[in-house]
Scaffold this active site. Structure first.
Site, PDB file in Angstrom:
ATOM      1  N   GLY A 194       8.906 -40.102 -45.310  1.00  0.00           N
ATOM      2  CA  GLY A 194       7.686 -40.856 -45.241  1.00  0.00           C
ATOM      3  C   GLY A 194       6.479 -40.020 -45.785  1.00  0.00           C
TER       4      GLY A 194
ATOM      5  CG  HIS B  48       0.327 -38.230 -41.150  1.00  0.00           C
ATOM      6  ND1 HIS B  48      -0.079 -37.068 -40.959  1.00  0.00           N
ATOM      7  CD2 HIS B  48       1.700 -38.357 -41.199  1.00  0.00           C
ATOM      8  CE1 HIS B  48       0.931 -36.436 -40.858  1.00  0.00           C
ATOM      9  NE2 HIS B  48       2.326 -36.958 -40.787  1.00  0.00           N
TER      10      HIS B  48
ATOM     11  CB  CYS C 218       5.247 -33.428 -39.725  1.00  0.00           C
ATOM     12  SG  CYS C 218       3.917 -33.886 -40.986  1.00  0.00           S
ATOM     13  CG  LEU C 219       7.536 -33.957 -45.408  1.00  0.00           C
ATOM     14  CD1 LEU C 219       7.581 -34.698 -46.910  1.00  0.00           C
ATOM     15  CD2 LEU C 219       8.768 -32.931 -45.566  1.00  0.00           C
TER      16      LEU C 219
ATOM     17  CD  GLN D 159       2.307 -36.116 -44.354  1.00  0.00           C
ATOM     18  OE1 GLN D 159       2.728 -37.336 -44.458  1.00  0.00           O
ATOM     19  NE2 GLN D 159       2.901 -35.191 -43.970  1.00  0.00           N
TER      20      GLN D 159
ATOM     21  CG  HIS E 158       5.826 -39.455 -38.271  1.00  0.00           C
ATOM     22  ND1 HIS E 158       6.212 -38.232 -37.490  1.00  0.00           N
ATOM     23  CD2 HIS E 158       5.165 -38.789 -39.345  1.00  0.00           C
ATOM     24  CE1 HIS E 158       6.014 -37.180 -38.164  1.00  0.00           C
ATOM     25  NE2 HIS E 158       5.389 -37.319 -39.264  1.00  0.00           N
ATOM     26  CD  GLU E 159       4.743 -40.831 -42.712  1.00  0.00           C
ATOM     27  OE1 GLU E 159       3.769 -40.315 -43.245  1.00  0.00           O
ATOM     28  OE2 GLU E 159       5.705 -40.012 -42.582  1.00  0.00           O
TER      29      GLU E 159
END
Length: 195
Positions: A45, A150, A104-105, A50, A146-147
């Site tokens: 995701g 963000h 997480c990226l 991000q 999760h997304e």
């Protein structure tokens, strides 16, 4: 085009994002770039903050979670779960809370057990600006939550207890300073300040 992923510590990751409309500049290209960036970083995701954009947009391809691996069978709800979410609204979160190791990226090399509700209902516009509403469960629901966090200016580490957060502080500080090795392009907030 692969875009740099914004690292922990950048204020854009803490912003509540703005809705967009069909006239958002080069939206199709942006969505394609987001998928390309996510795949290059081995993510499932990626949210617009991000990549430095405070807009209500995220992309997901949870299919890696749907495949069987050495740990056992995959989650069938994730198998063909590839979506674009524009201006999403999380309508409901239901069911038992369950823990799962999240990463997480934007926060590389940190994975922690996070408890989330098992089921969600989400309303959103797809890449064609058609309204969708889906009931999701399991890992598909988790990735969406999760997304969604963000685009609300929240990170998975916010769900950790104070002791765990304190233990991660030096690692998080190093990430924001760029003192971390990753296989994908990143943008580090404290390196920007030095310029």
């Amino acid at each position: 085009m692969k875009l740099p992923i914004v690292a922990y510590g950048d204020p854009v990751l803490r912003q509540r994002t703005e809705e967009i409309d069909e006239d958002y500049p080069e939206l199709k290209q942006l969505i394609d770039n987001m998928f390309e960036t996510m795949y290059a970083a081995n993510g499932v995701g990626l949210a617009a903050p991000q990549i430095g954009l405070p807009i209500r947009l995220f992309v997901i391809d949870a299919s890696p979670f749907g495949e069987d691996d050495e740990d056992g069978p995959g989650d069938p709800t994730a198998k063909d779960f590839k979506r674009v979410f524009i201006n999403p609204i999380l309508v409901e979160e239901n069911g038992e809370k369950w823990a799962f190791s999240e990463g997480c990226l934007s926060i590389p090399h940190i994975n922690e057990e996070v408890s989330r509700k098992k089921d969600v209902v989400i309303n959103y516009l797809d890449e064609n600006f058609e309204e969708q509403e889906e009931s999701l469960t399991g890992l598909a629901a988790r990735v969406v939550q999760h997304e969604y966090d963000h685009i609300e200016g929240k990170l998975f580490i916010d769900k950790l207890g104070p002791l765990k957060k304190a233990m991660l502080k030096s690692k998080l500080d190093n990430i924001s300073k760029g003192l971390v090795r990753v296989s994908y392009k990143m943008s580090f907030p404290q390196q920007k300040k030095k310029r």
